[in-house]
Each structure stands twice: as C-alpha cells, then as structure tokens.
Design an enzyme around this catalytic site. Structure first.
Site, PDB file in Angstrom:
ATOM      1  N   HIS A 119       5.660 -10.553 -12.485  1.00  0.00           N
ATOM      2  CA  HIS A 119       4.851  -8.934 -12.252  1.00  0.00           C
ATOM      3  C   HIS A 119       4.615  -9.241 -10.669  1.00  0.00           C
ATOM      4  O   HIS A 119       4.224  -9.292  -9.544  1.00  0.00           O
ATOM      5  CB  HIS A 119       3.547  -8.754 -13.371  1.00  0.00           C
ATOM      6  CG  HIS A 119       3.227  -8.134 -12.319  1.00  0.00           C
ATOM      7  ND1 HIS A 119       1.985  -8.194 -11.453  1.00  0.00           N
ATOM      8  CD2 HIS A 119       2.960  -6.852 -12.392  1.00  0.00           C
ATOM      9  CE1 HIS A 119       1.594  -7.952 -11.784  1.00  0.00           C
ATOM     10  NE2 HIS A 119       1.576  -6.097 -11.369  1.00  0.00           N
ATOM     11  N   GLY A 167       5.678  -1.708 -12.961  1.00  0.00           N
ATOM     12  CA  GLY A 167       4.303  -2.160 -14.287  1.00  0.00           C
ATOM     13  C   GLY A 167       3.620  -1.221 -14.310  1.00  0.00           C
ATOM     14  O   GLY A 167       2.261  -1.868 -14.769  1.00  0.00           O
ATOM     15  N   ARG A 217       9.081   6.122 -22.424  1.00  0.00           N
ATOM     16  CA  ARG A 217       9.322   4.841 -20.744  1.00  0.00           C
ATOM     17  C   ARG A 217       8.983   5.736 -20.260  1.00  0.00           C
ATOM     18  O   ARG A 217       9.629   6.850 -19.968  1.00  0.00           O
ATOM     19  CB  ARG A 217      10.903   4.117 -20.940  1.00  0.00           C
ATOM     20  CG  ARG A 217      10.958   2.767 -21.370  1.00  0.00           C
ATOM     21  CD  ARG A 217      12.772   3.147 -20.652  1.00  0.00           C
ATOM     22  NE  ARG A 217      13.128   1.320 -22.223  1.00  0.00           N
ATOM     23  CZ  ARG A 217      13.440   0.246 -21.625  1.00  0.00           C
ATOM     24  NH1 ARG A 217      12.987  -0.086 -20.352  1.00  0.00           N
ATOM     25  NH2 ARG A 217      13.366  -0.578 -22.718  1.00  0.00           N
ATOM     26  N   MET A 222       2.814   1.330 -15.578  1.00  0.00           N
ATOM     27  CA  MET A 222       2.591   2.797 -15.961  1.00  0.00           C
ATOM     28  C   MET A 222       3.068   2.007 -17.431  1.00  0.00           C
ATOM     29  O   MET A 222       3.393   1.418 -17.479  1.00  0.00           O
ATOM     30  CB  MET A 222       3.125   3.975 -16.375  1.00  0.00           C
ATOM     31  CG  MET A 222       1.865   4.806 -15.148  1.00  0.00           C
ATOM     32  SD  MET A 222       3.095   5.897 -14.509  1.00  0.00           S
ATOM     33  CE  MET A 222       4.245   5.605 -13.481  1.00  0.00           C
ATOM     34  N   TYR A 234       4.358   7.973  26.159  1.00  0.00           N
ATOM     35  CA  TYR A 234       4.046   6.332  25.186  1.00  0.00           C
ATOM     36  C   TYR A 234       3.275   6.322  24.363  1.00  0.00           C
ATOM     37  O   TYR A 234       2.198   7.707  24.335  1.00  0.00           O
ATOM     38  CB  TYR A 234       4.144   5.268  26.186  1.00  0.00           C
ATOM     39  CG  TYR A 234       2.872   5.749  27.434  1.00  0.00           C
ATOM     40  CD1 TYR A 234       1.826   4.649  26.878  1.00  0.00           C
ATOM     41  CD2 TYR A 234       2.232   6.112  28.484  1.00  0.00           C
ATOM     42  CE1 TYR A 234       0.626   4.873  27.086  1.00  0.00           C
ATOM     43  CE2 TYR A 234       1.527   6.192  29.313  1.00  0.00           C
ATOM     44  CZ  TYR A 234       0.026   5.612  28.229  1.00  0.00           C
ATOM     45  OH  TYR A 234      -1.028   5.254  29.198  1.00  0.00           O
ATOM     46  N   LYS A 253      13.254   6.729 -12.374  1.00  0.00           N
ATOM     47  CA  LYS A 253      14.369   6.045 -13.553  1.00  0.00           C
ATOM     48  C   LYS A 253      15.214   7.090 -14.261  1.00  0.00           C
ATOM     49  O   LYS A 253      16.324   6.760 -14.623  1.00  0.00           O
ATOM     50  CB  LYS A 253      13.239   5.766 -14.769  1.00  0.00           C
ATOM     51  CG  LYS A 253      14.115   4.890 -16.046  1.00  0.00           C
ATOM     52  CD  LYS A 253      12.697   3.602 -17.001  1.00  0.00           C
ATOM     53  CE  LYS A 253      12.656   2.977 -16.238  1.00  0.00           C
ATOM     54  NZ  LYS A 253      11.073   2.065 -16.872  1.00  0.00           N
ATOM     55  N   ARG A 279      17.456   1.294  -9.420  1.00  0.00           N
ATOM     56  CA  ARG A 279      17.147   1.668  -8.349  1.00  0.00           C
ATOM     57  C   ARG A 279      16.815   1.227  -6.816  1.00  0.00           C
ATOM     58  O   ARG A 279      17.486  -0.114  -7.157  1.00  0.00           O
ATOM     59  CB  ARG A 279      15.421   1.881  -8.694  1.00  0.00           C
ATOM     60  CG  ARG A 279      14.609   0.763  -8.676  1.00  0.00           C
ATOM     61  CD  ARG A 279      13.265   0.649  -9.735  1.00  0.00           C
ATOM     62  NE  ARG A 279      12.883  -1.585  -9.717  1.00  0.00           N
ATOM     63  CZ  ARG A 279      11.465  -1.981 -10.448  1.00  0.00           C
ATOM     64  NH1 ARG A 279      11.122  -0.252 -11.103  1.00  0.00           N
ATOM     65  NH2 ARG A 279      11.564  -2.774 -10.602  1.00  0.00           N
ATOM     66  N   CYS A 316      -3.984   4.871  23.238  1.00  0.00           N
ATOM     67  CA  CYS A 316      -4.041   3.549  23.476  1.00  0.00           C
ATOM     68  C   CYS A 316      -4.928   3.406  22.443  1.00  0.00           C
ATOM     69  O   CYS A 316      -5.358   2.685  22.189  1.00  0.00           O
ATOM     70  CB  CYS A 316      -4.785   3.186  24.946  1.00  0.00           C
ATOM     71  SG  CYS A 316      -6.304   4.124  25.425  1.00  0.00           S
ATOM     72  N   SER A 374      -4.800   9.294  29.365  1.00  0.00           N
ATOM     73  CA  SER A 374      -4.171   8.511  27.579  1.00  0.00           C
ATOM     74  C   SER A 374      -5.035   9.050  26.625  1.00  0.00           C
ATOM     75  O   SER A 374      -6.802   9.227  26.645  1.00  0.00           O
ATOM     76  CB  SER A 374      -4.663   6.884  27.765  1.00  0.00           C
ATOM     77  OG  SER A 374      -4.580   6.115  27.500  1.00  0.00           O
TER      78      SER A 374
HETATM   79  C1  PEP Z   1     -10.437   4.685  22.335  1.00  0.00           C
HETATM   80  O1  PEP Z   1     -11.708   4.991  22.422  1.00  0.00           O
HETATM   81  O2  PEP Z   1      -9.630   5.020  21.403  1.00  0.00           O
HETATM   82  C2  PEP Z   1     -10.125   3.050  23.280  1.00  0.00           C
HETATM   83  C3  PEP Z   1      -8.247   2.641  23.253  1.00  0.00           C
HETATM   84  O3  PEP Z   1     -10.664   2.318  23.702  1.00  0.00           O
HETATM   85  P1  PEP Z   1     -11.865   1.564  22.916  1.00  0.00           P
HETATM   86  O4  PEP Z   1     -11.602   1.065  21.928  1.00  0.00           O
HETATM   87  O5  PEP Z   1     -11.967   0.027  23.829  1.00  0.00           O
HETATM   88  O6  PEP Z   1     -12.824   1.624  23.041  1.00  0.00           O
END
Ligand code: PEP
Ligand code: MG
Length: 869
Positions: free
Chosen positions: A454, A103, A94, A105, A836, A24, A338, A816, A748
């Site tokens: 709000h 809102g 303010r 504070m 990836y 502000k 803002r 993953c 992975s």
């Molecule tokens: C993990 O362990 O991160 C994974 C992807 O396998 P799961 O969640 O199936 O154990």
C-alpha cells in the site's frame, strides 16, 4: 416504463463503459472478450450505487432480483450452487469505481461459506486446511467490513494464537488450529455484533453489496477523492466474481504484476508473487512476496501464460498495465487489469519507448503524461557531494529524497504536517486508513511490504519519496521510538530517506534540485512542437532566470523588482528611502539603490539574451520593508511606521499608487532598467527585449500618467527599445480594459490579485482560515488561488481581452499569477487565446506539457485527464 437495468454479466456487452461498470468491471468485460482467462461473474453498475445513495441506503427496486438471476447464470457456468452445503461456489464482492482509487473501498472474499458448506468445501477439495482458512478469512473480513468489528480484535487473536502454537506464519497453522480459530472468530463476531454470523449465503451477499456501496463514503475514500479531485457523486460499481483460490497448496498462488517497471518505466515484467496465499496477503504486506521471476521455475506453465497474457493486454490497451492474478491448481486467472499507476519518470520512459516501439504516436505520448506529476522529477535529490552514513536500506519504492522528523502514526503526521513541519511517516506498514498521514508527510518509510504494498503504490501515485520493506527498521509505539539499523531514533528526530535508492540516513542530508533527463527532454520537445502558448517564467534573479531558461522558459513574464530590495545590505537603504522626510533625502537614498538594481537587471538580461523580460515596477505596500513597530530603533521610525500603517494594506498604498505619489521611486527603477539594457547591448552587441510593466492599475488615467513618466525618463537616459504595459489584476481594470489599452502595449493578468479582489478572499489569510473549511465541506471544489476560478475570474479575463482588443487588436496578452503553472488553468489560458503563460521556473516544464495537451485537446485528441484513469 422499462425498469432500469443494474447488472451485467462479464460476457455481456453494455454501452455504459467505464462510467457505468467502473474500471475493474470494464477490465473484466474486456478481458473476457479478449479470451483472457478470468473467473465468471457480473458487475452491479454505478447507477445502482447512485440510486442506493440517493435513497438513503436502500437498494433500488429490482436489484435483488437481477442479482439472483445473475447468480443463477454464474452457478450454471461454475456447475456448482451458491450456498450448497456439499459443493458451494464461492464469490468475492469487489468495489470498482470509474476512477481508480486503490485500496480505498472494500472487498470481501469467500462469500457463500457457512458451517455446513465449509465441510463440503473441505471434502471436495480434499483440503480441510484450505477450507477452514477460507472460512476464517470470511468471518474476519465480513465482520470488519459489513459490521464494523474492530480489525484489531481479529488480528490480535490470530497473532496470539500463532504465538501459543509457536509458529511465525499463518500458513503454519493446521486445519485443526484453523477450526479452533473459526470458533473464536465467530464468538468475537457474536460479541461485537450482537448476533451470530449469518449462515445464509444470499443474505451474506446482499449485505456485502450494501457494505461496498457504503464504502464509497468511508472517510478514507473521501480524503482520497479530495486529494485527487474526484467528484463525490460518481459512486462505485460492485463486481461479484467467482472465487478462485491461490491458497489451495503449493501449485496455487497469487500476485500482482506490471508490464513495465512502475518506478523507472523499463520494459519487462515487474511484479511480486506469493505461493499458497490469497490476494489480501500481498496487498496488506503481511507476508513479504517473492519477485515474479521465481514463478518461472516454481510454476513454469502458468508463468508462460502470464507473460503471454500481459503482452497481449499491453498491446490491446496500448498502455502499461497493472494486473492482479491468481493461480489455482496451476491454472492462471486474471482478476484485474488497469492502466498502471507509475512515477513520473516511469510515465516518461514508457511513453517514449512506446513511441519507439510503434505502439503509440508522439501526440498520444504527450497525452499520457500527467502534467502535475512532473513535479516529482523536479523534487530534490540527495546532494551527490554530501557525506553520510547509511543506517539501513529498504526497497526504492518511490523516487526522490526527503528529510524530516520521524512521526510514528498518521494522525501525528497530519497534525505536524499541517503545522508546517517536514515529517517522515515511519510505520511497520501502512493501510488505506493512513491516507491522511501519507498526504501530509514529506516521505514514507515502512518496515514491511514490497514494491506493490500500500505505502509504495500510494506514495508513487502522490510523488512522495518512499522506502518500503526496510528490514533494519523496527518500531516501539509505546515508547515512541523507531530503531533504524540498530540506532534508536525517538519520534521527532530528523532522518533522511532516498526513495530512488532505498537508503535511510539518520539526521539531515543536503538535498539538491535534479536535472531534466533524456526522456523528459524528449517529451518536452515533442510538446513544444504542438503547443501554441508560449511559456515564460517568473524570475527575479539571474540565477532563477538561468534555471528558467534551462527548463525551457521563453522569457521572463514577471520580474518582481521588490525582491531586489529585500537583500540585507539593501534593506537599510530602502528604509532610508522610506523614512526620508523630504524628496531630496528620498532621492539620495534612491541614488544609492540605482546601481544595485541596475546590476541585477544586467544579470537577468544576459541570462535571458534574445528573449523578452518583463520588469514590473515596485508593487508592495512600503510597510513591508519596515520592521514591526516594537522593533523600531528610534522615534522617527516609530512615527513613520505608524503613519504608513493601513487596515487593509493589500487594498492600500501599493502598486502604481506608489509610483504616482512618489514618482522618484519609479524614475530610479526606470533609469536602472535603461542603463542596464544599454550596458548589456554594449557588452554583447544585442539589445535586451525589455517590457516595462506597471502594477495594480485600475484607471486609464493612472496608466496614462505612468506611461508619460516612463517615456520621459527613458528618453532622458538616452532611450532604448521597449514595450510599456500593465498588469490586469483588479476587476475594474478588466472591465475598463478598452480605456486602459489606449496606453498599454501589453496586458499581463495578475490572477493572484485578480482572484483576491474578485472573490474578496484575502490571498494572505483565506487558505489558513475559511477556505480550508470551504474545500473540506465542498462549498468550493478547488482552491481558487491554485486553479483559476474560470467562471468568475476567468470571465473577467475574457471581458478584458475582448474589450482590450476593440481598441488594440494586436495587444500582447499573458498571465503571470500562480495559475500560469497550473495545468487546468494553462488549458483555460490556451482557450482564451493568450500569447503566453508565466510561472515559477520549476513549473515551466509542466506548463509546456499542459499547453501542448491543451492544443491537442482542441484538435480532439485524448489527453491526460487526472480523474479519468
Ligand atoms: C498577481 O497579482 O497575480 C501577480 C502576479 O503579482 P503579485 O503576486 O506580485 O501581486
Ligand atoms: Mg499582484
């Protein structure tokens, strides 16, 4: 040593920027520099707040003197004196942190009034009503904020008073009425605080400044900071601003306005305005404001100036602005500007249009979107085919549909929400004190307040569906019943709200997942052009695979084959396999499973044609497929359940340990994969890109044997092209990644298990147990199962990559675990140089954007920082 400086006038440049002056304060300084009309005033820095907190609530040395100096400057500019009984200058105090916390504070208006000055103000302005109204507001706000008087006492008194006078609105009270009210308010103050309301303007100011510093640590501000991951040690700046009055009569007023629609992003002024009112009336939803367009006729000159000013501000900031303004005697003043809080849909539309308008570049547009906000667009909507009756309608304050049980206060919402129930918080209006309830609710419905109330602002920020200002709603808190469009709905009954249209329906309505719209698609395509990380999806069924592809997934990074075992008709056979007393019996059951698994793989390969599919062989402990002991149907089953029971199943007979002990299970899965790939190639002419993945490997010897099994079985089935790799989800695997890489075409990172085993936190239990305490008490800042623990788990990943590459330079690398769909973790994975990330289909768009932002950040471009706006 030179004493630190804590106070800067709005017309004084300083180097500290937002961190020092707060959002502000910086806005007021920049607007002053641009020549936009803002009231005179000054900012007390966040340094002062931090020094105040560090000293346990003592103002730092020299601050009071600096404030006194700046008050003198303000008096010179205003041509009036602070505390002058005949013609006082009044100020507001303010809060304003570096990160917007709307809102959360405190603010106190009209400081500098007392019993004498109120008479002077009445004479000077010719309006006793206005002067009295200003004074009663000061006593009320000061009482509540500085001395902690229960707000309810003032509100109730005001409401009783109006009732006695037979008038509905505050503005209907006369000057004499308000004079009476002042006496009553002072009495309440005296009773509650134990001393008379301060008549000393400077004392009022000094205590108000402390109170605003203190409000940094109010419970609601703390809850808000935790929700938005804002650090606790930033502190707030305090702005002391000369009061301008929107409640001086019919050519005064106050409002809030956006340069574009904050719900949709459509271009054009969007806002609300109240004649003869102060800002708090708009925000608190006490009176329902009028659309900003009306100002065009009621105050044409000020309106024209407003339009012109907002255009300038948007051009200057090159971003959508949200401003607060006051008109005093037809003169416009801006009190704040803002970057506007906006829905994800609005953020996308505004970013795309700004590129078309030539205001920003594509890269900037990508940087403007908060990846975690995209979730909003991927939230359910009402099924267009559903038939239902609309009980009432309100304002479409925050899009998305939600279905849940009615709860009538924030505490109940929190309690039931935490217990896993879907609830809709239904209130007359919400206040910042309701924040914990808003966080826990699936949706919010209010009777009062406009698009900038709000509830509406907070809901949009959080991506919660919200219907506000629903006139057909009333609430009886004593009986715990809401009345919606004439129907009584007791607390606990289900309603559905559609924040995109403002409809409220009694009972549940079928919800459907939404599609990605054009703006979304455009931004994602731009993101794809700049990102280096590929984005895959975790998908176990052809339907999930198709959804993932629709959202832009470039393959499947994890297909958990056990999910194919869970379907009801299959579970029986899986149990047969587990309960088998010898290998022959086990193989017989597996033979029945094979065609089922094969047909699933065929569906997935076809949905992902041309893209890689990583199939992970069976991972969970076998007891997961068996019923609890008490449900065992016979003795044999009971025996087997007992035999398979383990104290720590997550550290037990699971993952590749299953495949090594009972190779016939993995053999069956491998045969199903090969046969499916062959069948699909035959049907479509294109061979699927198969990646076979072994879970929970910790020793190179495990993978060596499993690779041998894989190679042999694939060959026995007539062979296909494929890669054979492993998950890295145990610390030992990361540390010995060089040895493991000898047998792997890819790694992975299974960061769910890697987090569990590195931190020693059970992924099944921690979040419901001590981890909540850790997060609430700041032992940990983030949930390591959501955002990667970069310095611990992340370090193991770094080690694994480094060592793996010493043996196989080109080894393919992915992640993953759930972290593959978390923006901060995606950025980290970009930094590690993974090929990836893989995440759930609905997070694929988020990961695409986050990956692009990571690539842009590497080039030094400014991108979205959740806590930085
Ligand atoms: C993990 O362990 O991160 C994974 C992807 O396998 P799961 O969640 O199936 O154990
Ligand atoms: Mg795992």
């Amino acid at each position: 040593m030179k004493a630190p400086r804590y106070v800067y006038d709005f017309d004084e440049p300083s180097d500290g920027g937002r961190e020092l002056l707060g959002g502000k304060g910086l806005g007021l300084v920049e607007m002053t520099q641009l020549g936009v009309p803002v009231p005179a005033g000054f900012t007390i820095t966040t340094d002062a707040c931090r020094a105040y907190m560090a000293a346990g609530g003592e103002l730092p040395d020299g601050l009071e003197e600096e404030v006194a100096e700046h008050i003198k400057r303000l008096e010179r500019k205003a041509g009036k004196r602070f505390g002058d009984p005949s013609d006082p200058v009044l100020v507001s105090v303010r809060s304003g942190a570096a990160v917007s916390m709307p809102g959360m504070m405190d603010t106190i208006l009209n400081l500098g009034l007392n019993d004498d000055a109120v008479r002077g103000l009445a004479e000077r302005t010719g309006s006793a009503r206005f002067a009295h109204d200003s004074y009663r507001r000061l006593i009320q706000m000061y009482g509540e904020v500085v001395d902690g008087v229960d707000a309810h006492r003032f509100e109730q008194t005001l409401s009783d008073f109006k009732q006695r006078r037979g008038v509905p609105n505050d503005v209907d009270l006369s000057a004499d009425d308000l004079a009476d009210l002042i006496e009553t308010f002072k009495r309440i103050y005296d009773e509650e605080v134990g001393r008379a309301f301060s008549q000393d303007a400077r004392e009022q100011l000094s205590r108000a400044i402390r109170a605003v510093f203190d409000s940094w640590n109010s419970p609601r501000a703390q809850v808000y900071r935790r929700t938005y991951e804002i650090p606790d040690d930033l502190g707030t700046a305090v702005n002391v601003v000369q009061m301008v009055f929107g409640n001086k009569g019919d050519d005064s007023g106050t409002g809030v306005c956006f340069t574009r629609d904050p719900s949709t992003g459509e271009q054009g002024l969007y806002g609300e305005f109240l004649v003869n009112a102060q800002g708090e009336d708009v925000v608190a939803g006490i009176r329902t404001p009028e659309p900003i367009e009306r100002m065009r006729t009621s105050m044409p000159q000020a309106f024209e100036q407003l339009v012109e000013t907002m255009e300038r501000l948007e051009k200057h900031y090159r971003d959508m602005q949200d401003i607060e303004f006051t008109v005093e005697d037809s003169r416009l003043y801006l009190l704040q500007t803002r970057a506007a809080k906006r829905t994800a849909a609005a953020a996308l539309k505004a970013a795309v249009s700004m590129v078309e308008e030539g205001l920003i570049s594509k890269e900037e547009a990508i940087g403007r979107i908060d990846p975690s906000q995209l979730d909003q667009l991927l939230h359910p909507m009402l099924d267009p085919k559903a038939v239902f009756e609309v009980a009432a309608t309100g304002l479409n304050a925050s899009p998305g549909a939600a279905c849940g049980k009615v709860v009538l206060d924030a505490d109940t919402a929190e309690e039931r929400g935490k217990a896993g129930e879907d609830v809709i918080l239904v209130r007359w209006e919400t206040t910042p004190d309701d924040i914990h309830g808003l966080i826990s609710a699936k949706g919010i419905l209010t009777a009062h307040g406009g698009m900038t109330s709000h509830a509406a602002v907070v809901a949009r920020g959080m991506g919660r569906p919200c219907v506000a200002g629903c006139e057909g709603l009333s609430i009886d808190l004593e009986r715990r019943v809401a009345t919606i469009g004439g129907h009584e709905v007791p607390e606990g009954e289900v309603i559905t709200i559609d924040g995109g249209t403002g409809r409220v329906i009694i009972g549940p309505v079928e919800l459907v997942p939404p599609q990605i719209n054009e703006d979304f698609q455009t931004i994602l395509e731009w993101a794809d052009d700049v990102r280096r990380l590929k984005v895959r999806a975790n998908a176990d069924t052809p339907a999930d695979a198709a959804k993932a592809r629709e959202f832009g997934a470039q393959g499947i990074g994890l297909c958990r084959t056990e999910h194919m075992f869970m379907a009801e008709e299959r579970l029986e056979i899986v149990r047969e396999m587990i309960l088998a007393s010898d290998e022959d019996e086990r193989r017989a059951a597996l033979d029945k499973l094979l065609p089922m698994q094969q047909s699933d793989f065929e569906g997935i390969f076809e949905a992902m044609a041309g893209l890689p599919v990583t199939i992970r062989l069976l991972d969970p402990p076998l007891h997961e497929f068996l019923p609890p002991l008490e449900q065992a149907t016979d003795d044999r089953m009971r025996q087997r359940i007992k035999a398979l029971a383990e104290s720590n199943p997550m550290l037990g007979t699971r993952g590749c340990r299953l495949g090594l002990q009972w190779p016939e299970i993995y053999e069956m899965q491998l045969r199903a994969i090969v046969r499916a790939a062959q069948a699909v190639e035959e049907r479509t002419g294109a061979a699927p890109l198969v990646e076979i993945m072994h879970p929970l490997v910790g020793f190179a010897e495990e993978l060596r044997r499993l690779r041998e099994l894989t190679v042999r079985t694939v060959a026995e089935e007539g062979g296909i092209e494929y890669l054979c790799g492993t998950m890295i989800e145990l610390p030992r695997a990361a540390i010995r990644a060089d040895e493991i890489a000898e047998h792997a075409d890819f790694f992975s990172f299974g960061t769910n298990d890697l987090t569990q085993t590195t931190l020693g936190f059970s992924r099944d239990d921690a979040e419901g147990k001590f981890l909540t305490f850790y997060l609430e008490h700041g032992v940990l800042e983030r949930n390591p199962f959501e955002t990667l623990d970069q310095s611990g788990v992340g370090e193991l990943m770094r080690i694994a990559i480094e060592r793996g590459r010493t043996v196989k330079e080109e080894i393919k690398l992915g992640i993953c675990g759930e972290h593959g769909g978390d923006a901060a973790s995606v950025a980290f994975c970009h930094g590690l140089g993974l090929d990836y990330v893989s995440c759930s289909p609905y997070r694929v768009p988020l990961a695409r954007l986050a990956a692009a932002q990571a690539a842009l950040a590497e080039e030094g471009a400014a991108t979205y920082v959740a806590a930085g706006r």
